[in-house]
Design an enzyme around this catalytic site. Structure first.
Site, PDB file in Angstrom:
ATOM      1  N   TYR A 151      33.535  43.560  31.476  1.00  0.00           N
ATOM      2  CA  TYR A 151      33.444  43.313  32.923  1.00  0.00           C
ATOM      3  C   TYR A 151      33.136  41.828  33.207  1.00  0.00           C
ATOM      4  O   TYR A 151      33.773  41.213  34.069  1.00  0.00           O
ATOM      5  CB  TYR A 151      32.361  44.217  33.507  1.00  0.00           C
ATOM      6  CG  TYR A 151      32.167  44.097  35.001  1.00  0.00           C
ATOM      7  CD1 TYR A 151      33.023  44.734  35.890  1.00  0.00           C
ATOM      8  CD2 TYR A 151      31.106  43.351  35.525  1.00  0.00           C
ATOM      9  CE1 TYR A 151      32.827  44.630  37.273  1.00  0.00           C
ATOM     10  CE2 TYR A 151      30.906  43.249  36.893  1.00  0.00           C
ATOM     11  CZ  TYR A 151      31.765  43.883  37.759  1.00  0.00           C
ATOM     12  OH  TYR A 151      31.572  43.776  39.120  1.00  0.00           O
ATOM     13  N   LYS A 155      35.605  39.193  35.234  1.00  0.00           N
ATOM     14  CA  LYS A 155      35.253  38.575  36.510  1.00  0.00           C
ATOM     15  C   LYS A 155      35.365  37.055  36.434  1.00  0.00           C
ATOM     16  O   LYS A 155      35.750  36.400  37.398  1.00  0.00           O
ATOM     17  CB  LYS A 155      33.851  39.021  36.940  1.00  0.00           C
ATOM     18  CG  LYS A 155      33.800  40.499  37.326  1.00  0.00           C
ATOM     19  CD  LYS A 155      34.633  40.725  38.590  1.00  0.00           C
ATOM     20  CE  LYS A 155      34.803  42.151  38.984  1.00  0.00           C
ATOM     21  NZ  LYS A 155      35.502  42.327  40.275  1.00  0.00           N
TER      22      LYS A 155
END
Ligand code: NAD
Length: 266
Positions: A151, A155
């Site tokens: 994650y 991002k």
């Protein structure tokens, strides 16, 4: 507050829940026409009904489906002025050598490839129209270190993708920015036990509290609108001071402030 945007069309990807839904509600209240787009067709439809918008179902992992979506929306509603990309895949914590690689790939596929797919399909049309504004939702974890080993990098990729596209399309009048929320109280987050984070989350944040989804939507709507006409390629942190306070742990955390009633100077 209604601004001068009239009935410009905004497409919110991942708009059925959480931060995306807050963006749909706020933008609708500010006079935008809103298309709620999500993998969750039922939730998208019911939010569209609530705000008087339209709804579409898509899985952003499929470039063909995304191209079809962009063409359907344009045919049915005319040019899209603003695109907000809030859809994402999330993960539990794993040490790198125990990380299930299928999960790692699927986080990358939604967050990086999916975000690229929608930017590519809608951005091309905005370039043709010589106007438009894209806001991609990244995260505070893009700017620092976290134990989220898929994650977090996904991002960071969104922030960098945003900057590249801002350079690519700027001369066509298309702006591309990102917003990085901190710990935000969406239903997905509040449904989880707090133990996922440190025991006292709020003490890690300069403002001593987490972020309301509507506070993220405020930043998104600003960047989407002409009020941000000279802003492109930037990332707006809306994190209640999480990143800025991140080194305070070494000094015992951010200080509590006495309440007004107890303060000797007031
Ligand atoms: N909530 C937080 O604390 C927080 C913090 C930092 C960043 N963010 C970011 O904000 C955004 C929204 O987060 P949220 O908490 O509102 O999440 P959420 O789960 O409430 O909403 C995400 C939406 O995206 C949709 N979606 C997921 N995969 C999709 C796909 N393949 N195609 C189309 N739609 C898809 C889901 O159905 C859901 O409606 C995400 O990009 C997230 O990474 C959230």
């Amino acid at each position: 507050m209604k601004d001068n945007l009239g009935s410009r069309l905004c497409v919110v990807i991942g708009g059925a829940n959480g931060i995306g839904a807050a963006c749909c509600r706020l933008m609708s209240s500010r006079g935008w026409r809103v298309a709620v787009v999500d993998l969750d067709a039922g939730a998208a439809e019911s939010l569209a009904k609530e705000i008087g918008g339209s709804s579409y179902c898509v899985d952003i992992r499929s470039l063909d489906s995304v191209e079809q979506l962009a063409s359907d929306i344009e045919r049915e509603q005319g040019p899209v002025y603003s695109l907000v990309v809030s859809a994402a895949a999330f993960q539990d914590r794993y040490p790198p050598d125990e990380f299930p690689m299928d999960l790692w790939r699927s986080v990358m596929q939604v967050n990086v490839e999916g975000t690229f797919n929608v930017n590519r399909a809608f951005g091309r049309r905005m370039v043709r129209e010589r106007k438009g504004s894209i806001v991609n939702i990244a995260s505070t974890v893009a700017h620092g270190s976290s134990p989220l080993h898929a994650y977090g990098p996904s991002k960071a990729a969104i922030v960098n993708l945003t900057r590249g596209l801002a350079g690519q399309w700027g001369r066509a009048g298309v702006r591309v920015n990102s917003v990085s929320p901190g710990a935000t109280l969406t239903p997905r987050v509040t449904a989880r036990p707090l133990g996922r984070y440190a025991s006292d989350v709020n003490s890690q944040l300069a403002l001593g509290r987490r972020v309301d989804p509507m506070e993220v939507a405020e930043g998104v709507e600003f960047l989407a609108s002409d009020r941000a006409s000279a802003i492109t390629g930037t990332d707006l942190l809306i994190d209640a001071g999480w990143l800025t306070a991140s080194t305070w742990g070494l000094y015992g955390g951010v200080p509590a402030i006495e309440s007004e009633a107890e303060s000797p100077n007031e």
